[in-house]
Design a protein around this motif. Structure first.
Motif, mmCIF file in Angstrom:
data_model
loop_
_atom_site.group_PDB
_atom_site.id
_atom_site.type_symbol
_atom_site.label_atom_id
_atom_site.label_comp_id
_atom_site.label_asym_id
_atom_site.label_seq_id
_atom_site.Cartn_x
_atom_site.Cartn_y
_atom_site.Cartn_z
ATOM 1 N N GLY A 150 3.039 6.365 1.309
ATOM 2 C CA GLY A 150 3.199 5.857 -0.054
ATOM 3 C C GLY A 150 4.496 6.290 -0.727
ATOM 4 N N PRO A 151 4.881 7.588 -0.667
ATOM 5 C CA PRO A 151 6.127 8.020 -1.320
ATOM 6 C C PRO A 151 7.361 7.290 -0.789
ATOM 7 N N GLN A 152 7.430 7.034 0.521
ATOM 8 C CA GLN A 152 8.578 6.319 1.074
ATOM 9 C C GLN A 152 8.613 4.875 0.590
ATOM 10 N N LEU A 153 7.436 4.276 0.468
ATOM 11 C CA LEU A 153 7.369 2.909 -0.048
ATOM 12 C C LEU A 153 7.827 2.856 -1.505
ATOM 13 N N GLU A 154 7.364 3.831 -2.301
ATOM 14 C CA GLU A 154 7.743 3.858 -3.711
ATOM 15 C C GLU A 154 9.237 4.105 -3.883
ATOM 16 N N GLN A 155 9.806 4.930 -3.023
ATOM 17 C CA GLN A 155 11.219 5.254 -3.138
ATOM 18 C C GLN A 155 12.093 4.003 -3.009
ATOM 19 N N LYS A 156 11.675 3.045 -2.148
ATOM 20 C CA LYS A 156 12.445 1.813 -1.980
ATOM 21 C C LYS A 156 11.819 0.638 -2.733
ATOM 22 N N ARG A 157 10.824 0.957 -3.569
ATOM 23 C CA ARG A 157 10.134 -0.065 -4.374
ATOM 24 C C ARG A 157 9.620 -1.214 -3.485
ATOM 25 N N LEU A 158 9.015 -0.836 -2.367
ATOM 26 C CA LEU A 158 8.473 -1.819 -1.433
ATOM 27 C C LEU A 158 7.002 -2.075 -1.746
ATOM 28 N N VAL A 159 6.588 -3.311 -1.584
ATOM 29 C CA VAL A 159 5.199 -3.698 -1.801
ATOM 30 C C VAL A 159 4.521 -3.834 -0.435
ATOM 31 N N LEU A 160 3.448 -3.090 -0.241
ATOM 32 C CA LEU A 160 2.704 -3.150 1.022
ATOM 33 C C LEU A 160 1.480 -4.027 0.829
ATOM 34 N N GLU A 161 1.412 -5.114 1.570
ATOM 35 C CA GLU A 161 0.286 -6.047 1.500
ATOM 36 C C GLU A 161 -0.579 -5.859 2.740
ATOM 37 N N LEU A 162 -1.829 -5.479 2.538
ATOM 38 C CA LEU A 162 -2.771 -5.240 3.625
ATOM 39 C C LEU A 162 -3.816 -6.344 3.659
ATOM 40 N N GLN A 163 -3.955 -6.962 4.788
ATOM 41 C CA GLN A 163 -4.975 -8.000 5.000
ATOM 42 C C GLN A 163 -5.766 -7.607 6.243
ATOM 43 N N LEU A 164 -6.758 -6.777 6.010
ATOM 44 C CA LEU A 164 -7.517 -6.203 7.117
ATOM 45 C C LEU A 164 -8.899 -6.812 7.280
ATOM 46 N N GLY A 165 -9.258 -7.736 6.397
ATOM 47 C CA GLY A 165 -10.563 -8.376 6.498
ATOM 48 C C GLY A 165 -11.696 -7.462 6.068
#
Length: 407
Positions: A261-276
């Motif tokens: 999560g911290p690495q994603l926030e640092q680059k302002r990336l949106v993580l989309e999970l579609q796991l069913g």
């Protein structure tokens, strides 16, 4: 009287025409027979030529083990002229022990058909010992009746020796990497420890904090590379020690996503999970499978531009395997490098700035997936970016709590 003459003439003409037709038909049949015989002779000549020119020792025996034919390579390999063996069995010109070795599998093969391939260590007529790969095939008629055996020998002594040398070199390399990795980890731990201590004691000095921070960051990068080297060197021996258990892979993915999560926030990336909503159960080593997901997701973060999205999907495919994909919106992977990026110490040309480490992460991932009976491969999305596909065979159903799907 005239009518009788006409009738006799017609009968004579009909008989002549029938005889002529039979003669023509017989001539055509003779030509067909001759043509067939000629083709068979040409086929036999071609087969004989192919047999003689083949560099592998080849022989053919009948149902009783008597030699019908051998080629030049067989004569040289065995050190025996064909005139001495044709019509004889192995037991009639070889010592009993050697003949038994040469005749192994014959009885079962003649009875059941098909082919068999095995390795034997055989004694040559000159007294030398060689390793041989033997292939035996039961020959059958068009009606399926067994005719005998076709036997092909291949001397693999040099190949086995080269393989043993390669394995020794590989073990030596792995031992060297493991030893040097252990030796490097001790001073690195000291560097990290003293850099952390320096940051604590230099709170009032921004420049010192920055300097110690750079030292600490460099030490962490170096420690990560050393750990990857150590991991790769131990992977082949660790595979047998994997703890495979039935797991729903979705919580593992969620755990890794939360960890990064911290690495994603640092680059302002949106993580989309579609796991069913249905469990995706596979027999995995939880720690090692999480390592695969982590490495692939870290790559996606590394190559994604700020403010873009990363998509992770997981679904059951063909009712027999789980298909997990991690897609980024980065520059993608050049087509010529899609397979090479999974080789050790190979990086994509997209990491020419040195930010991609030393190219061990994906090589380790591939070893882990192969040990799970699955696979991992990369592709490029039509709209741009790379997609990593992770394939796992499913396990038998066991009750699991459903994972939370995040968007």
């Amino acid at each position: 009287m005239s009518l009788a003459l006409v009738l006799i003439g017609l009968m004579t003409f009909s008989a002549w025409r029938n005889a002529l037709a039979r003669e023509v038909a017989q001539h055509e049949r003779n030509e067909i027979i001759q043509d067939t015989a000629r083709r068979e002779q040409e086929q036999l000549a071609l087969t004989s030529q192919l047999l003689e020119s083949n560099p592998l020792p080849i022989c053919m025996t009948d149902m009783h083990g008597r030699f019908l034919t051998v080629n030049d390579a067989w004569e040289q390999f065995m050190g025996l002229p064909r005139e001495r063996v044709l019509g004889l069995r192995n037991s009639e010109f070889l010592p009993a022990q050697e003949a038994k070795a040469y005749d192994s599998h014959n009885e079962a093969l003649l009875l059941s058909g098909g082919q068999v391939r095995y390795e034997e260590r055989l004694c040559r007529p000159d007294g030398s010992v060689c390793d041989v790969q033997v292939t035996k095939v039961r020959l059958e008629s068009r009606q399926g009746q067994p005719l005998g055996l076709l036997i092909v020998k291949m001397d693999i002594t040099a190949f086995l020796a080269a393989r043993d040398l390669a394995e020794q070199a590989s073990r030596a390399k792995s031992e060297f990497v493991a030893n040097i990795s252990h030796e490097l980890r001790t001073p690195l731990q000291s560097i990290l420890g003293f850099s952390e201590l320096g940051m604590l004691r230099a709170r009032q000095h921004d420049k010192l904090i920055d300097m110690f921070g750079d030292i600490h960051a460099a030490g962490e990068r170096m420690l990560a590379l050393v750990n990857d080297l150590l991991d790769l060197s131990k992977m082949d021996t660790l595979i047998g020690a994997f703890q495979f258990e039935r797991h729903d892979v979705r919580p593992i993915v969620l755990e890794v996503a939360s960890e990064l999560g911290p690495q994603l926030e640092q680059k302002r990336l949106v993580l989309e999970l579609q796991l069913g909503s249905d469990p995706l159960i596979a027999k995995v080593d939880r720690t090692r499978f999480a390592q695969v997901v982590r490495n692939v997701l870290i790559n996606a973060v590394k190559f994604s531009s700020e403010g873009r999205s990363i998509n992770i999907t997981a679904a059951l495919e063909d009712t027999s395997r789980i298909h997990l994909t991690v897609r980024d919106q980065g520059p993608g992977i050049p087509l010529a490098e899609l397979e090479a990026v999974f080789q050790a110490f190979v990086q994509s040309s997209q990491t020419s700035d040195g930010s991609g480490g030393i190219g061990l992460g994906l090589a380790i991932c591939q070893k882990i997936m192969v040990s799970h009976g699955g696979s991992i491969y990369a592709a490029n999305a039509p709209e741009g970016g790379a997609i990593f596909h992770i394939i796992l065979p499913i396990a038998e159903f066991t009750h699991f709590e459903p994972a939370t799907t995040v968007s």
